[in-house]
Motif scaffolding. Structure first.
Motif, PDB file in Angstrom:
ATOM      1  N   LEU A  17       4.870 -11.838   0.481  1.00 26.27           N
ATOM      2  CA  LEU A  17       4.288 -11.147  -0.203  1.00 26.27           C
ATOM      3  C   LEU A  17       2.716 -11.455  -0.238  1.00 26.27           C
ATOM      4  CD1 LEU A  17       7.217 -11.267  -2.275  1.00 26.27           C
ATOM      5  CD2 LEU A  17       6.676  -8.830  -1.468  1.00 26.27           C
ATOM      6  N   GLN A  18       2.405 -12.621  -0.850  1.00 28.06           N
ATOM      7  CA  GLN A  18       0.902 -12.444  -1.142  1.00 28.06           C
ATOM      8  C   GLN A  18       0.188 -12.388   0.027  1.00 28.06           C
ATOM      9  OE1 GLN A  18       1.824 -16.553  -4.253  1.00 28.06           O
ATOM     10  NE2 GLN A  18       1.067 -16.695  -2.531  1.00 28.06           N
ATOM     11  N   SER A  19       0.314 -12.478   1.064  1.00 29.14           N
ATOM     12  CA  SER A  19      -0.069 -12.198   2.475  1.00 29.14           C
ATOM     13  C   SER A  19       0.236 -10.018   2.403  1.00 29.14           C
ATOM     14  CB  SER A  19       0.460 -12.366   3.751  1.00 29.14           C
ATOM     15  OG  SER A  19       0.250 -13.316   3.897  1.00 29.14           O
ATOM     16  N   ILE A  20       0.488 -10.092   2.068  1.00 31.17           N
ATOM     17  CA  ILE A  20       0.731  -8.281   2.005  1.00 31.17           C
ATOM     18  C   ILE A  20      -0.696  -8.336   0.746  1.00 31.17           C
ATOM     19  CG2 ILE A  20       1.694  -5.962   1.602  1.00 31.17           C
ATOM     20  CD1 ILE A  20       4.761  -7.788   2.347  1.00 31.17           C
ATOM     21  N   ASP A  21      -0.494  -8.363  -0.195  1.00 32.20           N
ATOM     22  CA  ASP A  21      -1.417  -8.142  -1.534  1.00 32.20           C
ATOM     23  C   ASP A  21      -2.998  -8.247  -0.612  1.00 32.20           C
ATOM     24  OD1 ASP A  21      -1.236  -7.898  -4.999  1.00 32.20           O
ATOM     25  OD2 ASP A  21      -3.123  -9.372  -4.072  1.00 32.20           O
ATOM     26  N   LYS A  22      -2.966  -9.766  -0.756  1.00 31.03           N
ATOM     27  CA  LYS A  22      -4.466  -9.548   0.038  1.00 31.03           C
ATOM     28  C   LYS A  22      -4.955  -9.183   1.152  1.00 31.03           C
ATOM     29  CE  LYS A  22      -7.493 -13.685   1.095  1.00 31.03           C
ATOM     30  NZ  LYS A  22      -7.714 -15.430   1.602  1.00 31.03           N
ATOM     31  N   SER A  23      -3.844  -8.775   2.189  1.00 31.55           N
ATOM     32  CA  SER A  23      -4.760  -8.360   3.951  1.00 31.55           C
ATOM     33  C   SER A  23      -4.913  -6.830   3.296  1.00 31.55           C
ATOM     34  CB  SER A  23      -4.639  -9.159   4.436  1.00 31.55           C
ATOM     35  OG  SER A  23      -4.860 -10.960   4.209  1.00 31.55           O
ATOM     36  N   ILE A  24      -3.454  -6.143   2.698  1.00 27.64           N
ATOM     37  CA  ILE A  24      -3.118  -4.629   3.104  1.00 27.64           C
ATOM     38  C   ILE A  24      -4.034  -4.211   2.121  1.00 27.64           C
ATOM     39  CG2 ILE A  24      -1.098  -3.250   3.532  1.00 27.64           C
ATOM     40  CD1 ILE A  24       0.311  -5.803   5.628  1.00 27.64           C
ATOM     41  N   VAL A  25      -2.954  -4.298   0.801  1.00 27.86           N
ATOM     42  CA  VAL A  25      -2.836  -3.863   0.057  1.00 27.86           C
ATOM     43  C   VAL A  25      -4.341  -3.395  -1.233  1.00 27.86           C
ATOM     44  CG1 VAL A  25      -2.085  -3.764  -2.909  1.00 27.86           C
ATOM     45  CG2 VAL A  25      -0.256  -4.166  -1.006  1.00 27.86           C
ATOM     46  N   ALA A  26      -5.134  -4.739  -1.127  1.00 29.66           N
ATOM     47  CA  ALA A  26      -6.417  -4.516  -1.245  1.00 29.66           C
ATOM     48  C   ALA A  26      -7.041  -3.950  -0.602  1.00 29.66           C
ATOM     49  CB  ALA A  26      -6.453  -5.991  -1.990  1.00 29.66           C
ATOM     50  N   PRO A  27      -7.758  -4.070   0.893  1.00 33.97           N
ATOM     51  CA  PRO A  27      -8.021  -3.548   1.321  1.00 33.97           C
ATOM     52  C   PRO A  27      -8.179  -1.963   1.387  1.00 33.97           C
ATOM     53  CG  PRO A  27      -7.335  -5.245   2.861  1.00 33.97           C
ATOM     54  CD  PRO A  27      -6.990  -5.248   1.494  1.00 33.97           C
ATOM     55  N   LEU A  28      -6.780  -1.650   1.429  1.00 38.13           N
ATOM     56  CA  LEU A  28      -6.425  -0.379   1.499  1.00 38.13           C
ATOM     57  C   LEU A  28      -6.948   0.477   0.053  1.00 38.13           C
ATOM     58  CD1 LEU A  28      -3.455  -0.260   3.467  1.00 38.13           C
ATOM     59  CD2 LEU A  28      -4.996   1.168   3.659  1.00 38.13           C
ATOM     60  N   CYS A  29      -6.902  -0.369  -1.096  1.00 33.80           N
ATOM     61  CA  CYS A  29      -7.426   0.546  -2.281  1.00 33.80           C
ATOM     62  C   CYS A  29      -8.677   0.280  -2.021  1.00 33.80           C
ATOM     63  CB  CYS A  29      -6.994  -0.926  -3.463  1.00 33.80           C
ATOM     64  SG  CYS A  29      -5.099  -0.305  -3.551  1.00 33.80           S
ATOM     65  N   GLU A  30      -9.632  -0.743  -1.742  1.00 31.63           N
ATOM     66  CA  GLU A  30     -10.669  -0.896  -1.204  1.00 31.63           C
ATOM     67  C   GLU A  30     -11.406   1.033  -0.555  1.00 31.63           C
ATOM     68  OE1 GLU A  30     -14.938  -3.117  -0.012  1.00 31.63           O
ATOM     69  OE2 GLU A  30     -12.905  -3.431  -0.205  1.00 31.63           O
ATOM     70  N   ALA A  31     -10.896   1.334   0.684  1.00 37.66           N
ATOM     71  CA  ALA A  31     -10.660   2.076   1.882  1.00 37.66           C
ATOM     72  C   ALA A  31     -10.919   3.234   1.006  1.00 37.66           C
ATOM     73  CB  ALA A  31      -9.919   1.752   2.531  1.00 37.66           C
ATOM     74  N   LEU A  32      -9.138   3.307   0.288  1.00 35.05           N
ATOM     75  CA  LEU A  32      -8.745   4.534  -0.590  1.00 35.05           C
ATOM     76  C   LEU A  32     -10.379   6.003  -1.430  1.00 35.05           C
ATOM     77  CD1 LEU A  32      -5.083   4.182  -0.856  1.00 35.05           C
ATOM     78  CD2 LEU A  32      -6.307   5.970   0.541  1.00 35.05           C
ATOM     79  N   ALA A  33     -10.328   4.457  -2.273  1.00 37.07           N
ATOM     80  CA  ALA A  33     -11.746   5.253  -3.039  1.00 37.07           C
ATOM     81  C   ALA A  33     -12.523   6.045  -2.522  1.00 37.07           C
ATOM     82  CB  ALA A  33     -11.850   3.967  -4.282  1.00 37.07           C
ATOM     83  N   LYS A  34     -13.139   5.286  -1.566  1.00 36.92           N
ATOM     84  CA  LYS A  34     -14.287   6.489  -0.557  1.00 36.92           C
ATOM     85  C   LYS A  34     -13.647   7.729   0.329  1.00 36.92           C
ATOM     86  CE  LYS A  34     -16.314   1.296   0.650  1.00 36.92           C
ATOM     87  NZ  LYS A  34     -16.495   0.506   1.497  1.00 36.92           N
ATOM     88  N   HIS A  35     -12.988   7.545   0.047  1.00 37.47           N
ATOM     89  CA  HIS A  35     -12.332   9.198   0.350  1.00 37.47           C
ATOM     90  C   HIS A  35     -12.056   9.834  -0.413  1.00 37.47           C
ATOM     91  CE1 HIS A  35     -11.506   7.673   4.719  1.00 37.47           C
ATOM     92  NE2 HIS A  35     -11.120   6.448   4.252  1.00 37.47           N
ATOM     93  N   GLY A  36     -12.108  10.316  -1.217  1.00 41.06           N
ATOM     94  CA  GLY A  36     -12.120  10.909  -2.399  1.00 41.06           C
ATOM     95  C   GLY A  36     -10.748  10.595  -3.277  1.00 41.06           C
TER      96      GLY A  36
END
Length: 411
Positions: A326-345
């Motif tokens: 769960l911690q790996s999912i949070d760090k390596s999947i959820v976090a980078p996707l949240c950062e990327a989504l913010a750039k897509h509007g």
């Protein structure tokens, strides 16, 4: 609008005494998910109707918006679709596990995570010794069965029928998932109902065939568990699903290392993005999955990332490994996707397991799972962390899990 769906398979659990009465979601350090929780809305969803198996096959169909009472025919047909196997009107697919059974107890439903190469060799022996010989002796139906190797312990048995020789099975044929029998007796869990004599026969005869097979002799010499039996289950005929685009008007893609999810993706019209290092087990490459998902946002409206590791940890009864996953999912999947989504509007993100898998029982179970939605048009509630307890406290429920996707996409 960009949409992301993250499925940490089987992550929902019950309080565990060794964790101070907390669930693995509560015990894990999940800053990205907690941040999303404070920005979005939590709820509970039931993806496993009580009259259907509490497995990923039903739960993931529900999660993606498909009522299983309308669209579910069995697990194996979904996995056949993953391999590009087309089932005709009279064809059936059967899931074929390679398992380790000792003294009628299911010791390991993965045969110690047998390799794909070893599994394929054992299935070739089963085809030649159990089916080809029976067909040569004049058994007409035996010639219509074919073993199809898959990944590791996950394989298929296909029956090719026609109007004159349809499959002997029906919707009344019952079978049991081996991962729900871990450490339990299998004596009363062999297939039953129409056509079950074929399945039981193959399962029983595989014991003698595999006992002396070189693959197993080598595994035993290396200190590994042998594949002692075929375990046949999850059978069904060809499913007919409308595409996701037909239902929601947007295109998606699936990232997974599991054939079941690959099959569902194929049937709903989603391409599958294969990620090097994605294993469907605890050693999967979380960072590679995260990078692939971020890249996929450039091309697809919906990106779905499925991670099997929490479920595998539960099947082994290892709450510590479940927390790490769960911690790996949070760090390596959820976090980078949240950062990327913010750039897509405009965007929305959904995080939810398909079903609960309890570490205490090592198996899937029916019941509600916690979900988190955040992004454009989704108002924040009062919850500030993502887990089973806060989701229940939100007061929002999807008693029919297939209604969730309408809410997420259309809101």
């Amino acid at each position: 609008m960009k949409y992301v769906i993250i499925i940490p398979d089987g992550c929902a659990d019950e309080p565990i005494e060794a964790l101070g009465g907390r669930t693995p979601l509560q015990a894990a350090h999940l800053p990205a998910l907690d941040r999303l929780a404070s920005q979005g809305s939590l709820a509970l969803a039931n993806n496993t109707p009580a009259h259907l198996p509490a497995g990923s096959e039903v739960a993931n169909l529900c999660l993606l918006g498909y009522d299983p009472d309308v669209y579910f025919t069995g697990r194996a047909p979904l996995e056949a679709a993953a391999q590009g196997i087309t089932l005709g009107e009279h064809d059936w697919a059967v899931r074929c596990n390679l398992v380790t059974i000792e003294d009628q107890t299911m010791v390991d439903f993965t045969a110690d995570h047998i390799s794909s190469e070893e599994g394929a060799e054992l299935l070739r022996a089963a085809q030649a010794e159990l089916l080809a010989k029976a067909a040569a002796a004049g058994d007409v139906m035996a010639s219509r069965f074919e073993f199809v190797p898959g990944v590791s312990y996950r394989n298929l048995l296909i029956y090719r029928g026609d109007a004159s020789t349809p499959a002997p099975f029906s919707s009344d044929t019952r079978s049991q998932a081996p991962h729900d029998l871990t450490d339990l007796s299998v004596a009363n869990d062999f297939p039953r109902g129409p056509g079950s004599e074929w399945l039981v026969r193959l399962m029983s005869e595989s014991e003698e065939l595999f006992a002396s097979h070189p693959v197993n002799q080598k595994r035993i010499a290396e200190g590994k568990r042998p594949a002692t039996h075929l375990w046949l289950w999850g059978l069904g005929g060809a499913p007919q699903l409308p595409s996701f685009h037909q239902r929601y008007g947007i295109n998606g893609a699936m990232i997974t290392a599991v054939d079941l999810l690959r099959g569902i993706a194929a049937l709903v019209g989603w391409p599958r993005i294969e990620v090097a290092g994605a294993t469907g087990y605890l050693d999967t490459d979380y960072e590679a999955k995260g990078r692939a998902a971020v890249e996929a946002l450039e091309q697809y409206d919906v990106v779905c990332v499925h991670i099997e590791a929490p479920d595998e940890a539960s099947h082994e009864g290892r709450h510590d490994e479940k927390i790490k996953a769960l911690q790996s999912i949070d760090k390596s999947i959820v976090a980078p996707l949240c950062e990327a989504l913010a750039k897509h509007g405009d965007y929305r993100i959904l995080v939810t397991p398909d079903h609960p898998t309890f570490c205490s029982t090592k198996k899937h179970t029916h019941g509600m799972v916690p979900l988190l939605m955040a992004g454009t048009g989704i108002d924040a509630d009062s919850q500030t962390s993502y887990d089973e307890i806060t989701a229940e406290a939100s007061g929002r429920r999807f008693d029919h899990g297939w209604d969730l996707m309408d809410a997420f996409i259309k809101l």
